[in-house]
Write an enzyme that holds these catalytic residues in place. Structure first.
Site: not given
Ligand SMILES: Cc1cc2nc3c(=O)[nH]c(=O)nc-3n(C[C@H](O)[C@H](O)[C@H](O)COP(=O)(O)OP(=O)(O)OC[C@H]3O[C@@H](n4cnc5c(N)ncnc54)[C@H](O)[C@@H]3O)c2cc1C
Length: 381
Positions: A46, A214
Site C-alpha cells: 500500500h 488487494y
C-alpha cells in the site's frame, strides 16, 4: 576540492527515496546495495497519500498512480460472518482530504519506478557493507568483496539487520514477534471462475489473525493477500520459506467463503517471520545516521513501514538541505526531532494491529506532508 559525498547503505524503498531526494537537493550521493540486482518478488504494497506527496517531488507520482489500483475504500470485515467493521473512504475522498491518492501496487513495480528516479549509475550493486570506521573527518566503508570507499556521511538504510545499527549500538538480534505473514499473488482470471465478488482493498479480521487483500495493478488482473498469523518461534535460517494451501486452510478454518476461495486460487504461497525491535536509544552518531527498518522496524499491520522509511528519507533530505552537509550533526538532530514521535506512534499502532479495524479517522497518517509540516527544533546535543 572533492565534492562532499553521501553514502547510503541499502537501495530498498527507504534508501532509494533518500538518495533521489538528496540528489534533487544538490548533494552527491552513492548507494551501496548488497544484492547483485533486483527482481520482481511476489508481493504487493500500500502507498498512502503521505507517500504519494513525496513521489510528486520525485516526479514519479503520475507513473506510480498509472500502474496502481486505486481502491475507493479500505474495508474491514469480520473473518467469519463477513460483516463490515469499517469502511474507510479513500479514492476521490483521499485526493480531496489528504492531497494525494491512496494506491496499492506490486512492490517490484514500485521499486523499479523509484530506482528510475535516481541519476544513472547511483547504485553500486553487489556491495555488501562489512564494516565502517568514522575517524571524525569522514567515514571509511569496507565491503565484503574486499573493496573500500570513503564518504562524508553515511546513511544506514540497510533494513532490520542493519550493519550500521550494529556498529552504532552493538550486535542484537531483532525480536521475533511470534507472528508470520503468508503472502501470495493470485491471477484475477482464477478468481473470476469462483463466481464470487472480490473487493479492491479489504482486511478480514478475527481475534488473533487476519488476511489483507488487494489488487496490485491498475488493470486489476493481479490480486494479492498478506496475512498475520500467530506462529511458534521462527527457526529457519532463511528470511522466508514456502507455505501451502493446507497450512493456510488450517490457519483460516471457519473463515468466510471468500477467504477460502482466495486460498484455493493462490499461486505460490510464502511465509515470512514478522520481526521487530524496541525503539532505539539513538538514531545517529558522528557521521552516521539511520532510517527506515534499520531504525524503527515494525510489524507490517498498518501498511506503513515502507511509508515511514520513505518519509524518513524525505525528512533527512529536507534537514540536510536546511543545514548543509558541513553541519550534519545539526541536520541529524533536526531529523530525529521531526521523525521520532511520528515513527514511534506508527510503530506502536502497527505492532498493536488495530489500524482501521473500526471506523476511525486516518488523517494524522494520510494527511501528513513531510515537506509542508513546520520543522520542530532539533534537540541540543
Ligand atoms: C509481509 C510484509 C508486508 C508489508 N506491507 C507493507 C505495506 O503495505 N506498506 C508499507 O509501507 N510497508 C509494508 N511493509 C514494511 C516494509 O516492507 C518495510 O518497512 C520497508 O521495506 C523498509 O524499507 P527499508 O528501505 O528501510 O529497508 P529494506 O526494504 O529492508 O531495504 C534494505 C536494503 O538494504 C540492503 N542491505 C542490507 N544489509 C546490507 C549491507 N550490509 N550492505 C549493503 N546493503 C545491505 C538490502 O539488500 C535491502 O535492499 C511490509 C513488510 C512485510 C514483512
Amino acid at each position: 576540492m572533492q565534492q562532499p559525498r553521501i553514502a547510503i547503505i541499502g537501495a530498498g524503498l527507504g534508501g532509494a527515496a533518500a538518495a533521489a531526494l538528496l540528489q534533487r537537493a544538490g548533494f552527491s550521493v552513492e548507494v551501496f546495495e548488497q544484492a547483485p540486482a533486483f527482481s520482481r518478488l511476489g508481493a504487493g504494497i500500500h502507498m498512502g497519500p503521505n507517500v504519494l506527496k513525496i513521489f510528486r517531488r520525485l516526479g514519479i507520482e503520475d507513473a506510480v498512480s498509472a500502474i496502481s489500483s486505486h481502491p475507493d475504500h479500505w474495508m474491514s470485515r469480520d473473518g467469519e460472518t463477513g460483516d463490515y467493521l469499517s469502511r474507510i473512504p479513500l479514492g476521490d475522498f483521499a485526493l480531496k482530504e489528504y492531497g494525494a491518492a491512496y494506491v496499492t501496487i506490486h512492490r517490484g513495480d514500485l521499486h523499479e519506478l523509484q530506482i528510475g528516479a535516481l541519476e544513472p549509475g547511483t547504485i553500486r550493486f553487489g556491495k555488501q557493507l562489512a564494516d565502517v570506521r568514522d575517524d571524525g573527518a569522514g567515514v571509511d566503508l569496507f565491503f565484503a568483496d574486499g573493496t573500500r570507499s570513503r564518504a562524508d556521511i553515511v546513511v544506514g538504510a540497510d533494513g532490520i539487520n542493519s550493519r550500521i545499527r550494529e556498529v552504532l549500538l552493538g550486535p542484537e538480534k531483532p525480536n521475533d514477534s511470534g507472528w508470520v505473514a503468508h503472502r501470495a499473488l493470485i491471477r484475477a482470471g482464477d478468481l473470476a471462475r469462483t463466481g464470487l465478488e472480490f473487493e479492491p482493498c479489504v482486511k478480514w479480521w478475527s481475534e488473533d489473525r487476519h488476511m489483507m487483500v488487494y489488487y496490485t495493478t491498475a488493470r486489476r488482473d493481479e490480486y494479492y493477500f498478506v496475512t498475520g498469523v500467530p506462529h511458534p518461534e521462527w527457526t529457519h535460517e532463511a528470511g522466508s520459506v514456502p507455505s501451502s494451501r493446507e497450512e493456510m486452510r488450517e490457519a483460516f478454518a471457519g473463515y468466510h467463503p471468500i477467504v477460502q476461495a482466495l486460498i484455493d486460487s493462490a499461486g505460490d504461497i510464502s511465509k515470512w517471520p514478522l520481526l521487530n525491535r524496541n525503539p532505539l536509544p539513538l538514531w545517529s552518531r558522528g557521521r552516521m545516521v539511520l532510517l527506515g527498518d534499520a531504525c524503527h522496524p515494525m510489524k507490517p499491520h498498518m501498511a506503513q513501514g515502507a511509508a515511514m522509511a520513505i518519509e524518513d528519507g524525505a525528512m533527512l533530505a529536507r534537514c540536510l538541505a536546511e543545514t548543509g552537509l558541513s553541519d550534519h550533526e545539526s541536520a541529524f538532530r533536526l531529523y530525529e526531532a521531526n521523525r521520532r514521535d511520528r515513527a514511534s506512534r506508527v510503530q506502536a499502532v502497527s505492532n498493536a494491529n488495530t489500524w482501521l479495524r473500526t471506523q476511525e479517522d486516518p488523517a494524522w497518517v494520510f494527511g501528513y506532508d513531510v515537506f509542508g509540516h513546520p520543522l520542530r527544533e532539533g534537540v541540543a546535543a
